[in-house]
Design a protein around this motif. Structure first.
Motif, PDB file in Angstrom:
ATOM      1  N   LEU A 104       2.811  12.627  -9.032  1.00  0.00           N
ATOM      2  CA  LEU A 104       4.000  12.454  -8.094  1.00  0.00           C
ATOM      3  C   LEU A 104       4.268  11.077  -7.669  1.00  0.00           C
ATOM      4  CD1 LEU A 104       3.399  15.409  -5.516  1.00  0.00           C
ATOM      5  CD2 LEU A 104       4.990  15.255  -7.653  1.00  0.00           C
ATOM      6  N   MET A 105       3.134  10.283  -7.737  1.00  0.00           N
ATOM      7  CA  MET A 105       3.344   8.823  -7.541  1.00  0.00           C
ATOM      8  C   MET A 105       3.482   7.936  -8.424  1.00  0.00           C
ATOM      9  SD  MET A 105       0.074   8.907  -4.790  1.00  0.00           S
ATOM     10  CE  MET A 105       0.567   7.164  -3.810  1.00  0.00           C
ATOM     11  N   LYS A 106       3.849   8.667  -9.941  1.00  0.00           N
ATOM     12  CA  LYS A 106       3.620   7.852 -11.081  1.00  0.00           C
ATOM     13  C   LYS A 106       4.879   6.579 -11.340  1.00  0.00           C
ATOM     14  CE  LYS A 106       6.774  11.191 -13.546  1.00  0.00           C
ATOM     15  NZ  LYS A 106       6.766  12.034 -14.757  1.00  0.00           N
ATOM     16  N   ASP A 107       5.843   6.915 -10.563  1.00  0.00           N
ATOM     17  CA  ASP A 107       7.040   5.793 -10.466  1.00  0.00           C
ATOM     18  C   ASP A 107       6.559   4.542  -9.795  1.00  0.00           C
ATOM     19  OD1 ASP A 107       8.446   7.367 -11.656  1.00  0.00           O
ATOM     20  OD2 ASP A 107       9.726   8.041 -10.264  1.00  0.00           O
ATOM     21  N   VAL A 108       5.538   4.884  -8.703  1.00  0.00           N
ATOM     22  CA  VAL A 108       5.085   3.683  -7.973  1.00  0.00           C
ATOM     23  C   VAL A 108       3.952   2.993  -8.863  1.00  0.00           C
ATOM     24  CG1 VAL A 108       3.834   2.879  -6.107  1.00  0.00           C
ATOM     25  CG2 VAL A 108       5.838   4.565  -5.693  1.00  0.00           C
ATOM     26  N   PHE A 109       3.006   4.011  -9.312  1.00  0.00           N
ATOM     27  CA  PHE A 109       1.974   3.515  -9.963  1.00  0.00           C
ATOM     28  C   PHE A 109       2.242   2.634 -11.319  1.00  0.00           C
ATOM     29  CE2 PHE A 109      -2.133   5.545 -12.243  1.00  0.00           C
ATOM     30  CZ  PHE A 109      -2.806   4.453 -11.919  1.00  0.00           C
ATOM     31  N   GLY A 131       4.150   2.591   1.921  1.00  0.00           N
ATOM     32  CA  GLY A 131       5.184   3.397   1.164  1.00  0.00           C
ATOM     33  C   GLY A 131       4.221   4.902   1.394  1.00  0.00           C
ATOM     34  N   TYR A 132       4.968   5.872   1.255  1.00  0.00           N
ATOM     35  CA  TYR A 132       4.423   7.216   1.006  1.00  0.00           C
ATOM     36  C   TYR A 132       4.813   8.135   0.028  1.00  0.00           C
ATOM     37  CZ  TYR A 132       3.305   5.664   5.851  1.00  0.00           C
ATOM     38  OH  TYR A 132       3.010   5.007   6.937  1.00  0.00           O
ATOM     39  N   VAL A 133       4.323   8.934  -0.519  1.00  0.00           N
ATOM     40  CA  VAL A 133       4.764  10.037  -1.408  1.00  0.00           C
ATOM     41  C   VAL A 133       3.976  11.219  -1.273  1.00  0.00           C
ATOM     42  CG1 VAL A 133       4.644  10.497  -3.769  1.00  0.00           C
ATOM     43  CG2 VAL A 133       5.024   8.500  -3.318  1.00  0.00           C
ATOM     44  N   ILE A 145       0.749  -1.040   0.123  1.00  0.00           N
ATOM     45  CA  ILE A 145       0.123  -0.103   0.011  1.00  0.00           C
ATOM     46  C   ILE A 145       0.810   1.282  -0.024  1.00  0.00           C
ATOM     47  CG2 ILE A 145      -1.765   1.332   1.436  1.00  0.00           C
ATOM     48  CD1 ILE A 145      -2.594  -1.384   2.655  1.00  0.00           C
ATOM     49  N   THR A 146       0.566   2.325  -1.028  1.00  0.00           N
ATOM     50  CA  THR A 146       1.322   3.473  -1.096  1.00  0.00           C
ATOM     51  C   THR A 146       0.333   4.380  -0.903  1.00  0.00           C
ATOM     52  OG1 THR A 146       2.954   2.476  -2.513  1.00  0.00           O
ATOM     53  CG2 THR A 146       2.791   5.180  -2.298  1.00  0.00           C
ATOM     54  N   ILE A 147       0.453   5.234   0.013  1.00  0.00           N
ATOM     55  CA  ILE A 147      -0.530   6.536   0.574  1.00  0.00           C
ATOM     56  C   ILE A 147       0.091   7.976  -0.004  1.00  0.00           C
ATOM     57  CG2 ILE A 147      -1.754   7.799   2.237  1.00  0.00           C
ATOM     58  CD1 ILE A 147      -1.288   5.038   4.129  1.00  0.00           C
ATOM     59  N   GLY A 148      -0.814   8.504  -0.991  1.00  0.00           N
ATOM     60  CA  GLY A 148      -0.428   9.793  -1.273  1.00  0.00           C
ATOM     61  C   GLY A 148      -0.626  10.787  -0.025  1.00  0.00           C
ATOM     62  N   LEU A 149       0.144  11.350   0.604  1.00  0.00           N
ATOM     63  CA  LEU A 149       0.003  12.496   1.656  1.00  0.00           C
ATOM     64  C   LEU A 149       0.120  13.756   1.285  1.00  0.00           C
ATOM     65  CD1 LEU A 149       2.420  10.690   4.302  1.00  0.00           C
ATOM     66  CD2 LEU A 149      -0.182  10.376   3.996  1.00  0.00           C
ATOM     67  N   GLY A 150      -0.307  14.516   2.255  1.00  0.00           N
ATOM     68  CA  GLY A 150      -0.313  16.402   2.044  1.00  0.00           C
ATOM     69  C   GLY A 150      -0.621  16.790   3.200  1.00  0.00           C
ATOM     70  N   TYR A 151      -1.943  17.164   3.323  1.00  0.00           N
ATOM     71  CA  TYR A 151      -2.142  17.821   4.496  1.00  0.00           C
ATOM     72  C   TYR A 151      -2.191  17.084   5.814  1.00  0.00           C
ATOM     73  CZ  TYR A 151      -5.566  20.150   7.748  1.00  0.00           C
ATOM     74  OH  TYR A 151      -6.435  21.064   8.443  1.00  0.00           O
ATOM     75  N   LYS A 152      -1.458  17.611   6.824  1.00  0.00           N
ATOM     76  CA  LYS A 152      -1.370  16.870   8.266  1.00  0.00           C
ATOM     77  C   LYS A 152      -0.691  15.424   7.872  1.00  0.00           C
ATOM     78  CE  LYS A 152      -4.512  19.440  10.748  1.00  0.00           C
ATOM     79  NZ  LYS A 152      -3.612  20.280  11.489  1.00  0.00           N
ATOM     80  N   ALA A 153       0.307  15.295   7.066  1.00  0.00           N
ATOM     81  CA  ALA A 153       0.605  14.113   6.853  1.00  0.00           C
ATOM     82  C   ALA A 153       1.200  13.455   8.017  1.00  0.00           C
ATOM     83  CB  ALA A 153       1.902  14.352   5.632  1.00  0.00           C
ATOM     84  N   GLU A 154       1.845  14.144   8.857  1.00  0.00           N
ATOM     85  CA  GLU A 154       2.560  13.240   9.937  1.00  0.00           C
ATOM     86  C   GLU A 154       1.495  12.498  10.758  1.00  0.00           C
ATOM     87  OE1 GLU A 154       0.980  17.242  11.304  1.00  0.00           O
ATOM     88  OE2 GLU A 154       2.187  16.689   9.475  1.00  0.00           O
TER      89      GLU A 154
END
Length: 515
Positions: free
Chosen positions: A95-100, A77-79, A49-58
């Protein structure tokens, strides 16, 4: 198979929660939405599982570490999108295209709750590339799809292009997609690159899929599920409905019953707790109401004097003998000594047999239209109404109904006859059930007692099972130490569902306990 979860958004429509946490961390039934998603992925056998983060990522990172840090079968994983507040999910996905590009992928948004089995069903679908879709219902909002006869997506309708007259053809995107590695690399990512170079970063990834569907009509298949198997949480109303839809059986039953109305939020639910005439309003009256809807919404309702004239016309009385109450009025037979409920009386009697008393008439009850919140006071003595005169306020739609309904007396008479025939059918059908006793039947409702379920708690388990297994809502109460189920008569199809459910060979109470 891997999963990508888009979770960078700020959740601006539900700030009561997202000022503190990201939207995917809002809890439904005690668990964050993200945890529900991960549990569903595990159940489907997807562990990367890869999660696309942004707002309040921590906050999301900390939650994953604390909850799944020791889980050897899962890898995360995280992007991160550093400009999540300036862009939309198309940029997060880019931004996640390499994982995608690495593997076959389930692409999910992070504000969804759904039946866990949906993901397994999607993965079992023979088509390599497919969307989870749902026939459009009134609560849905956002991009919809059009399907060909083979179930392939051959068009997508954005929110700005939505036409309610075409709604029966629409299938709402659930925002769960399955893509093959080949499709991602040879079709989706090249289209994504072109789209962003043309339209920028503040767009949606579905816009790319719209172009794909329009140019390659066989590229995307579909898994169609009913609306009661999923919900999207965008605001506090969505959160409330999602809690009700996905609560455990008894909690769900209590929450829906407590709400008392708004059943359109639960399409397909057969509600036997509400007094209504399923044969009225007639199609002709509904067309009349639709015709006047725009004026009702844009115009203020009349003052109380004009309302009293409309009520007098409806009752065939003098306006001095009738008074329209405000929708918020608490006056009732229980709160006003000597006040009689005449909602079910023949209006022609009000000027004859019902003299020298004050009566209250609930038009919603009278016409079997529970959405009509309008009550009248009638008295043969006009002086008795003086304390209430001049205070009536109702909605414009209620006023329009009162103005229009008099034109449909024949329709109402036919509806009453059809309703009476349906009441007889349901009474006979319920009387024929083994172990069921019909108590105190009235012209619009039935009270049932069950040999196998003597107590209120027993009947309650049966009611919970009816809701969970058959989408039937029934009221439960206790009288003389026995549990009872009270049912108002509905349309024939719903009544048949009820009888079939109650006559099931499976013990419903035990089924409820197992659930």
């Amino acid at each position: 198979m891997q999963a990508i979860i888009l979770a960078a958004g700020m959740g601006t429509r539900i700030p009561q929660y997202t000022q503190i946490i990201p939207k995917c961390m809002i809890k439904i039934n005690g668990k964050p939405i993200l945890e529900h998603t991960i549990d569903a992925l595990k159940a489907a056998g997807v562990y990367r599982i890869t999660i696309g983060l942004g707002y309040k990522a921590e906050i999301i990172r900390d939650f994953i570490e604390k909850t799944y840090g020791d889980a050897k079968d899962l890898s995360f994983g995280y992007v991160e999108n550093p400009i999540y507040d300036e862009t939309n999910n198309i940029y997060s996905l880019s931004l996640m295209k390499d994982v995608f590009a690495q593997d076959d992928t389930l692409l999910l948004e992070s504000d969804l709750i759904y039946d866990k089995a949906v993901l397994s069903e999607l993965l079992s679908l023979p088509a390599e590339n497919a969307a989870v879709l749902s026939p459009f219902e009134s609560w849905m909002d956002g991009t919809c799809c059009l399907l060909d006869k083979k179930g392939n997506i051959n068009g997508m309708v954005e929110k700005k292009d939505f036409r309610y007259e075409d709604a029966p053809r629409y299938y709402k995107t659930v925002n769960i997609w399955k893509f093959s590695r080949n499709f991602i690399n040879s079709i989706y990512l090249p289209f994504l690159s072109y789209y962003m170079s043309t339209y920028g970063r503040n767009e949606y990834y579905e816009s790319v899929l719209k172009i794909v569907a329009g140019n390659l009509p066989d590229a995307l298949s579909s898994l169609v599920i009913p609306g009661d198997r999923w919900y999207e949480v965008d605001d506090i109303e969505d959160l409330s409905v999602a809690e009700k839809k996905f609560s455990p059986g008894s909690d769900r039953y209590d929450m829906i019953l407590k709400e008392e109305g708004g059943r359109w939020r639960f399409p397909g639910l057969a509600d036997f707790t509400v007094d209504s005439n399923p044969f009225f309003p007639s199609d002709r009256l509904l067309s009349d109401l639709r015709y006047g809807l725009a004026d009702c919404i844009t115009c203020r309702p009349s003052e109380s004097g004009e309302l009293d004239i409309l009520a007098a016309k409806l009752l065939g009385s003098d306006e001095s003998q009738v008074c329209v109450l405000s929708e918020s009025s608490c006056i009732s037979p229980a709160s006003c000594e000597g006040l009689q409920d005449a909602s079910y009386e023949d209006f022609s009697n009000l000027g004859g047999q019902l003299l020298n008393r004050m009566h209250i008439i609930d038009l919603g009850k009278r016409f079997g239209v529970p959405g009509l919140s309008m009550r009248l006071l009638f008295s043969d003595d006009p002086s008795a109404l003086q304390p209430f005169k001049g205070k009536g306020h109702v909605s414009s739609l209620g006023e329009y109904f009162m103005q229009a309904v008099g034109k449909y007396k024949k329709d109402f008479s036919a509806a009453r006859k059809a309703f009476e025939e349906e009441c007889v059918w349901l009474k006979d059908a319920l009387s024929g059930l083994t172990g069921v006793t019909l108590e105190r039947p009235s012209f619009n409702s039935m009270v049932l007692r069950f040999d196998a379920y003597p107590g209120e708690a027993d009947v309650r388990r049966l009611a919970v099972c009816l809701l969970d297994k058959h989408k039937i809502l029934a009221g439960v109460r206790s009288k003389d130490g026995r549990g009872e189920m009270r049912l108002f008569v509905r349309d024939h199809k719903s009544n048949e569902r009820l009888v079939a459910a109650l006559s099931s060979t499976e013990n419903p109470a035990q089924a409820g306990e197992k659930a």
